[in-house]
Design an enzyme around this catalytic site. Sequence first.
Site, PDB file in Angstrom:
ATOM      1  N   ARG A 133       0.893  -1.284   0.041  1.00  0.00           N
ATOM      2  CA  ARG A 133      -0.289   0.060   0.035  1.00  0.00           C
ATOM      3  C   ARG A 133       0.943   1.276   0.230  1.00  0.00           C
ATOM      4  O   ARG A 133       1.712   1.333   0.854  1.00  0.00           O
ATOM      5  CB  ARG A 133      -0.931  -0.006   1.155  1.00  0.00           C
ATOM      6  CG  ARG A 133      -1.821   1.319   1.395  1.00  0.00           C
ATOM      7  CD  ARG A 133      -2.791   1.191   2.556  1.00  0.00           C
ATOM      8  NE  ARG A 133      -3.343   2.730   2.611  1.00  0.00           N
ATOM      9  CZ  ARG A 133      -3.415   3.414   3.410  1.00  0.00           C
ATOM     10  NH1 ARG A 133      -2.699   3.030   4.813  1.00  0.00           N
ATOM     11  NH2 ARG A 133      -3.812   4.716   3.428  1.00  0.00           N
ATOM     12  N   HIS A 137      -2.730  11.198   0.460  1.00  0.00           N
ATOM     13  CA  HIS A 137      -2.180  10.778   1.798  1.00  0.00           C
ATOM     14  C   HIS A 137      -1.499  12.305   2.251  1.00  0.00           C
ATOM     15  O   HIS A 137      -0.358  12.153   2.322  1.00  0.00           O
ATOM     16  CB  HIS A 137      -1.302   9.781   1.662  1.00  0.00           C
ATOM     17  CG  HIS A 137      -0.900   9.117   3.187  1.00  0.00           C
ATOM     18  ND1 HIS A 137      -1.044   7.746   3.756  1.00  0.00           N
ATOM     19  CD2 HIS A 137      -0.491   9.412   4.354  1.00  0.00           C
ATOM     20  CE1 HIS A 137      -0.706   7.501   4.744  1.00  0.00           C
ATOM     21  NE2 HIS A 137      -0.266   8.553   5.263  1.00  0.00           N
ATOM     22  N   GLU A 157      -6.907   8.639   6.162  1.00  0.00           N
ATOM     23  CA  GLU A 157      -7.316   9.362   7.376  1.00  0.00           C
ATOM     24  C   GLU A 157      -7.650  10.925   7.228  1.00  0.00           C
ATOM     25  O   GLU A 157      -7.086  11.796   7.696  1.00  0.00           O
ATOM     26  CB  GLU A 157      -6.061   9.437   8.297  1.00  0.00           C
ATOM     27  CG  GLU A 157      -5.275   8.131   8.634  1.00  0.00           C
ATOM     28  CD  GLU A 157      -4.254   7.960   9.769  1.00  0.00           C
ATOM     29  OE1 GLU A 157      -4.285   8.947  10.386  1.00  0.00           O
ATOM     30  OE2 GLU A 157      -4.007   6.755  10.166  1.00  0.00           O
ATOM     31  N   ASN A 213      -7.399   2.436   9.712  1.00  0.00           N
ATOM     32  CA  ASN A 213      -6.130   2.423  10.329  1.00  0.00           C
ATOM     33  C   ASN A 213      -6.162   2.736  11.860  1.00  0.00           C
ATOM     34  O   ASN A 213      -6.916   3.596  12.345  1.00  0.00           O
ATOM     35  CB  ASN A 213      -5.461   3.856   9.710  1.00  0.00           C
ATOM     36  CG  ASN A 213      -5.214   3.837   8.468  1.00  0.00           C
ATOM     37  OD1 ASN A 213      -5.358   2.959   7.608  1.00  0.00           O
ATOM     38  ND2 ASN A 213      -4.583   5.139   8.066  1.00  0.00           N
ATOM     39  N   TYR A 264      -4.225   2.301  15.679  1.00  0.00           N
ATOM     40  CA  TYR A 264      -3.190   2.237  16.454  1.00  0.00           C
ATOM     41  C   TYR A 264      -3.132   2.011  17.968  1.00  0.00           C
ATOM     42  O   TYR A 264      -2.137   1.095  18.507  1.00  0.00           O
ATOM     43  CB  TYR A 264      -2.050   3.396  16.357  1.00  0.00           C
ATOM     44  CG  TYR A 264      -1.506   3.597  14.720  1.00  0.00           C
ATOM     45  CD1 TYR A 264      -2.362   4.194  13.767  1.00  0.00           C
ATOM     46  CD2 TYR A 264      -0.364   3.118  14.538  1.00  0.00           C
ATOM     47  CE1 TYR A 264      -1.813   4.215  12.357  1.00  0.00           C
ATOM     48  CE2 TYR A 264       0.335   3.108  13.182  1.00  0.00           C
ATOM     49  CZ  TYR A 264      -0.488   3.900  12.076  1.00  0.00           C
ATOM     50  OH  TYR A 264      -0.030   3.736  10.977  1.00  0.00           O
ATOM     51  N   GLU A 288      -3.553  -0.010   8.061  1.00  0.00           N
ATOM     52  CA  GLU A 288      -2.442   0.706   8.824  1.00  0.00           C
ATOM     53  C   GLU A 288      -2.625   0.080  10.375  1.00  0.00           C
ATOM     54  O   GLU A 288      -3.619   0.258  11.005  1.00  0.00           O
ATOM     55  CB  GLU A 288      -2.114   2.081   8.711  1.00  0.00           C
ATOM     56  CG  GLU A 288      -1.503   2.669   7.780  1.00  0.00           C
ATOM     57  CD  GLU A 288      -1.586   4.120   7.784  1.00  0.00           C
ATOM     58  OE1 GLU A 288      -1.245   4.660   9.029  1.00  0.00           O
ATOM     59  OE2 GLU A 288      -1.582   4.791   6.765  1.00  0.00           O
TER      60      GLU A 288
HETATM   61  C1  GBE Z   1      -0.961   7.631  10.433  1.00  0.00           C
HETATM   62  O1  GBE Z   1      -1.506   8.218  11.466  1.00  0.00           O
HETATM   63  C2  GBE Z   1      -0.663   7.974   8.906  1.00  0.00           C
HETATM   64  O2  GBE Z   1      -1.637   7.518   8.028  1.00  0.00           O
HETATM   65  C3  GBE Z   1       0.737   7.747   8.666  1.00  0.00           C
HETATM   66  O3  GBE Z   1       1.169   8.720   7.631  1.00  0.00           O
HETATM   67  C4  GBE Z   1       1.669   7.886   9.883  1.00  0.00           C
HETATM   68  O4  GBE Z   1       3.028   7.898   9.582  1.00  0.00           O
HETATM   69  C5  GBE Z   1       1.508   6.790  10.961  1.00  0.00           C
HETATM   70  O5  GBE Z   1      -0.068   6.873  11.063  1.00  0.00           O
HETATM   71  C6  GBE Z   1       2.111   6.735  12.122  1.00  0.00           C
HETATM   72  O6  GBE Z   1       1.817   7.908  12.836  1.00  0.00           O
HETATM   73  O7  GBE Z   1      -0.312  16.375  19.238  1.00  0.00           O
HETATM   74  O8  GBE Z   1       0.809  14.445  19.087  1.00  0.00           O
HETATM   75  O9  GBE Z   1      -1.298  14.359  20.280  1.00  0.00           O
HETATM   76  C7  GBE Z   1      -1.345  13.483  17.229  1.00  0.00           C
HETATM   77  C8  GBE Z   1      -1.898   7.802  12.452  1.00  0.00           C
HETATM   78  C9  GBE Z   1      -1.379  13.251  15.650  1.00  0.00           C
HETATM   79  C10 GBE Z   1      -2.570   8.486  13.448  1.00  0.00           C
HETATM   80  C11 GBE Z   1      -0.637  11.278  15.177  1.00  0.00           C
HETATM   81  C12 GBE Z   1      -2.947  12.117  14.612  1.00  0.00           C
HETATM   82  C13 GBE Z   1      -1.284   9.912  14.703  1.00  0.00           C
HETATM   83  C14 GBE Z   1      -3.514  10.582  14.185  1.00  0.00           C
HETATM   84  C15 GBE Z   1      -1.075  15.007  17.349  1.00  0.00           C
HETATM   85  N1  GBE Z   1      -1.724  11.868  15.638  1.00  0.00           N
HETATM   86  N2  GBE Z   1      -2.469  10.006  13.653  1.00  0.00           N
HETATM   87  S1  GBE Z   1      -0.285  14.918  19.333  1.00  0.00           S
END
Ligand code: GBE
Length: 494
Positions: A99, A145, A190, A330, A332, A399
Amino acid sequence: MSNNLLVTLLLSVLLYREATAATNRTFPDYFKFGIATASYQVEGAWNEDGKGENIWDHLCHTNPTFVDNGDNGDIACDSYHKYKEDVGLLKDLGVAYYRFSLSWSRIIPLGLAGSPINQAGIDYYKNLIQELVDNGIEPMVTIFHWDLPETLQEFGGFPNPELVEHFAYYARVVFENFGDSVKYWGTFNEPLQTCHQGYGTGTMAPGYKSSGLAEYKCTHTLIKAHARAYHIYDEEFRPQQQGYVGMIPDTMWFEPASDSPADQEAAERALQFNYGWYFNAVANGNYPSVMIERIDERSKQQGFETSRLPKFTEEEIEYIKGTYDYVAINAYTTAYAQAKEETDPSVISYESDLNVDTFIDETWEQSASSWLRVVPWGLRHLLNWLSKTYNHPEIFVTENGVSDTGGLDDDRRIYYYQEYLSNVLEAILDDGVNVTRYTAWSLLDNFEWARGYSEKFGMYNVNFANPERPRTPKASASYYANVIASRCLVDTCE
Ligand code: GBE
């Protein structure tokens, strides 16, 4: 046959099934393993061969303090030049699919509908796709993206409804050029981050802080653009190309802080404001009713003549409804969600429209990313919620992964994959959730947006101090290769 014999026979069949269930928990034959990256995070070559500037180029160059250490994606992993080597790594892993995303401004430098197409950009992706196909790896392509052409941002970006036309032009160009080989398409990665972080909290490019206002306009345009691309595919390309198109939203799992109806409702509302904001529209044509009710009501209290949440017309609802061929997630991490007192009704923000307290359990393992705690069971709960909420669809995990600060001996990453995959397996085998794909994030250590190169998600280390950007497999790469080859996890395999 005597009764005794029959009973013995039945018993042994049952016992045998029991035994295989315990020792042979394999992923079903149809299940596919893949891995992901995104254009701005890995490609580099930011101004080569006619590529136009995008909002991340612009942000990194004009506001270097926005990103940790002043990092940028000018060179990144240099995948623009090293794509053949990357495909070699994918082959070593044994993934069924890769992907990756397309850089809009590499293909259409100005981004504008009707503006010139950059043949070198088309050629780059054609070569990458061909290399994948030649190696038996299926391309799964994300159209957007996060790297919006800068010119489109200067026209207002996503809050400007004209963006629908520009995206439609772009989508047609990519279906036309790559659709013979690409059968799995994702329109937007996202979208919550594009709109909430990009135009709400301002923590992602283009960095606007217009919470509860521009971010709702952004989503309104984005959903229409998605639906438009879906219909273009349906009408002009699906008959010959026979592929699948979906949107790729994200959410964390929100676990109710208690059994109380108020906390249960708070968790559901958080899921609707994060995932449902996008996917209820795609599935049912409109925003979740809890969003419409709350934002309409609060807007009225605040003296707005019309709601801050834009309205779709009946015609638009019909047009948007059902524009997906699969459900993607996605995922995590997890947080607890708890009901809270209504905040000051005059505050204009997404957070106060949602009005839910979230917190984590401090014993959950911390990754290198502040927002990412390791909570494997959360993924199983989330998959069950998706299955129930959207009528038992086919689900792709698009993801899932974890960050550390570097090193080849990444045992915490192996632990993460082991435990999250085990929850995917349980969702499939024990809960009957129809998950058919799992995508690890990420192939390479890469440009982690505002965190630059400080947080590492890759199964392959990239030495960013070396102009050659050499790749080295981490322990997790052989772990994943093993899972893929055996189709089972260490603790489910004999
Ligand atoms: C994804 O986002 C993305 O699709 C990918 O591009 C990225 O590299 C990967 O995951 C890992 O992050 O002020 O720190 O709380 C948090 C995952 C921002 C979801 C980060 C927004 C994780 C949602 C801001 N988050 N993202 S703060």
